[in-house]
Scaffold this motif. Structure first.
Motif, short mmCIF file in Angstrom:
data_model
loop_
_atom_site.label_atom_id
_atom_site.label_comp_id
_atom_site.label_asym_id
_atom_site.label_seq_id
_atom_site.Cartn_x
_atom_site.Cartn_y
_atom_site.Cartn_z
N ARG A 121 78.95 26.99 44.66
CA ARG A 121 77.75 26.65 44.27
C ARG A 121 77.13 28.17 43.85
N ARG A 122 77.27 29.15 44.83
CA ARG A 122 76.78 30.50 44.74
C ARG A 122 77.34 30.90 43.16
N HIS A 155 78.47 29.50 40.78
CA HIS A 155 77.96 28.82 39.58
C HIS A 155 76.73 29.04 39.21
N SER A 156 75.94 29.15 40.49
CA SER A 156 74.48 29.50 39.95
C SER A 156 74.35 30.56 39.19
N ASP A 181 75.83 31.42 36.81
CA ASP A 181 76.45 31.12 35.22
C ASP A 181 76.35 29.61 34.83
N PRO A 182 75.13 29.46 34.45
CA PRO A 182 74.60 28.01 34.17
C PRO A 182 75.52 27.48 32.99
N LEU A 183 75.79 28.51 32.05
CA LEU A 183 76.49 27.98 30.91
C LEU A 183 78.08 27.89 30.95
N GLY A 184 78.43 28.14 32.24
CA GLY A 184 79.76 28.00 32.65
C GLY A 184 80.68 28.91 31.49
#
Lengths: 287, 279
Positions: free
Chosen positions: A3-4, A6-7, A9-12
């Motif tokens: 989660r950390r 990804h948080s 990198d909200p656009l992936g």
């Protein structure tokens, strides 16, 4: 943990802009840029060195020199239209130049030497020599400097060519980045529209793309530059005899280090700026 | 708060992505919604409900006329002025529009992160709103791992986590069974009770019957307004929930966890957002 990760990198984008294609292409271009840089530096050094050698494009030797013969030769030469300048070399300077070979023996006769500068390097110096020999028998014209001058001109154009190659490589890199960015935009179209709808500024979205692309480009440039260093060191070794009469020049210190070190940051900037422009233009289709 | 004035809307080529301009999808739509109101947006498919909602949450600009949302006149406002207003609007889509590679927590946290809230302070808020929609155990789940109803609740949590002044929902119950639909409406009503202006587009007449409220009815891109009661100046402030609290409704709502009276966030500054200056 996931989660950390990804948080931030909200656009992936780590998945949308990943793989080895972009860094690989940028690495290849960094290699070309490094070669062009080294070529430009080498050509500049050669041109510089040859230009110095060509300072006296034509020299005239007067055997059995006494002041009268040298003076007569000077007058004759200065009267010729193709001669821009004729200077007798100071006998003391000449003696100093020759001392390593002849020692300090004043008894050996030294020819008088006149340095000529021609108005046009394409004039055939043999004709000058023929006319001079009529006035001052035994005068010899030595024209190696002309060839050196022509080589120096060639080296200068090679240097310019290398700079053009450098600019071209930069433009191609920008085009590659633009294509990769558009692929990323297509892959994350939905996510971008969601973020846009939530009130993300263009700068937020473009900044995320630009940072990601810039880092990929810089990484590729590091690899490409590192790969270029051994090849360049080898080339410089081979070019050594022409470049450094000292012969002690280390091939690694001869590399264009400032340019090479600048390549990754420049690649980052090219990637960053291109991605910013591409994403911002794309975002303008959204209200 | 929300004001439409003689709004006309055309899509390019009759669809959003083709060449020339199509016919008007909306014709002379005029109405005004006061702050803190709850409004149904009704009408058959293709009547223009989604277009009205998209104009409201600034996903579109009107072709003619004027749309004013939270003080912004969207037809001529500079593009950069729209983003800050969008951040004060919550949107619930029929298809959720969650980011599939982000956990439920990160999806809900998006609006706060976009607003620049520090990580430490948003954690508590996101967890609280997830609890409010009954998903406190699913914070780390990815949307594909959640059921349709759970995804819908993540979507609504994302729409309300930043306490929007305007909350619009487009067919929010389309993918839900009756029980989940009623529960969703209870959540929307709760947001409305706490001060948000809420607009819900639906064709589910059961739902409207259960939660009576003022309604805008669209037909063929025009506001269907037979008695002229819903144009500008019409009194839409009456809370029609209050006059109709019959027993059946109370039964439906009673078993829904969590209790709808719990405020989603307890920050002291949030109390200010509920004051009447929302519009």
């Amino acid at each position: 943990m996931a989660r950390r990760r990804h948080s931030r990198d909200p656009l992936g984008l780590r998945r949308a802009l990943s793989g080895l294609l972009l860094p690989g292409l940028v690495a290849a271009m960094a290699l070309l840029a490094a070669l062009a840089l080294a070529g430009a530096q080498g050509a500049a050094a050669l041109a510089e060195r040859w230009q110095r050698g060509a300072a006296a494009a034509v020299t005239v030797q007067i055997p059995d020199a006494d002041a009268a013969r040298v003076q007569r030769a000077l007058v004759t030469l200065r009267a010729m239209p193709e001669v821009a300048d004729a200077q007798a070399m100071d006998p003391q300077r000449l003696a100093a130049l020759l001392r390593p070979w002849l020692g300090a023996a004043p008894s050996i006769p030294v020819p008088g030497v006149i340095e000529l500068r021609l108005r046009d390097s394409r004039v055939d110096p043999v004709l000058i020599g023929d006319r001079l020999a009529q006035a001052v028998p035994g005068a010899l014209v030595e024209a190696h400097g002309l060839w050196v001058q022509r080589l120096a001109a060639l080296a200068r154009s090679l240097q310019a060519l290398a700079l053009v190659v450098l600019v071209l490589v930069g433009l191609v890199a920008a085009a590659v980045v633009a294509v990769a960015t558009r692929a990323g935009l297509a892959a994350r179209r939905d996510a971008i529209e969601v973020l846009h709808g939530l009130g993300a500024r263009d700068g937020d979205i473009a900044g995320r793309f630009a940072r990601r692309v810039g880092l990929l480009a810089a990484g590729g440039a590091v690899v490409g530059t590192a790969a270029a260093v051994p090849a360049l060191a080898l080339l410089i070794d081979l070019a050594g005899p022409w470049l450094g009469s000292a012969g002690a020049m280390d091939s690694l210190t001869g590399l264009p280090w400032p340019g090479l070190v600048a390549l990754p940051p420049v690649a980052f900037l090219v990637g960053w700026a291109t991605a910013q422009a591409t994403v911002r233009r794309w975002l303008h289709r959204l209200p | 708060m929300v004001r439409f004035e003689a709004v006309g809307l055309r899509y390019p080529g009759g669809g959003p992505h083709t060449g020339s301009w199509g016919p008007e999808a909306l014709v002379d739509v005029t109405f005004a919604l006061p702050p803190g109101s709850f409004t149904w947006l009704l009408g058959p498919s293709g009547a223009g409900k989604s277009s009205v909602l998209r104009l409201m949450h600034l996903a579109l600009r009107p072709t003619r006329g004027e749309v004013e949302v939270l003080g912004l006149r969207s037809s001529r406002a500079p593009r950069a002025a729209l983003a800050p207003v969008r951040r004060r609007i919550g949107v619930v889509f029929q298809d959720f529009r969650l980011l599939p590679y982000l956990s439920a927590f990160d999806n809900v946290a998006l609006p706060l992160r976009l607003a620049g809230r520090p990580e430490a302070s948003l954690r508590a808020d996101v967890n609280e709103i997830l609890k409010w929609v009954g998903l406190d155990g699913k914070a780390a789940s990815l949307p594909p791992e959640l059921s349709g109803g759970e995804q819908q609740r993540v979507a609504i949590a994302r729409a309300v986590v930043h306490r929007p002044a305007l909350l619009v929902a487009d067919e929010p119950t389309g993918n839900l069974d009756n029980r989940q639909a009623r529960r969703l409406l209870a959540l929307l009503r709760e947001m409305n009770r706490m001060g948000a202006t809420v607009v819900v587009a639906t064709h589910d007449e059961d739902l409207v019957a259960r939660f009576p409220a003022p309604a805008l009815v669209l037909r063929d891109g025009r506001l269907h307004d037979p008695d002229g009661a819903r144009g500008i100046g019409a009194d839409l402030t009456v809370d029609r929930f209050a006059p109709h609290p019959d027993a059946a409704e109370a039964d439906d709502l009673a078993p829904e966890p969590p209790p709808p009276t719990a405020p989603p966030r307890r920050d002291p500054d949030l109390g200010d957002r509920r004051s009447p200056d929302l519009g």
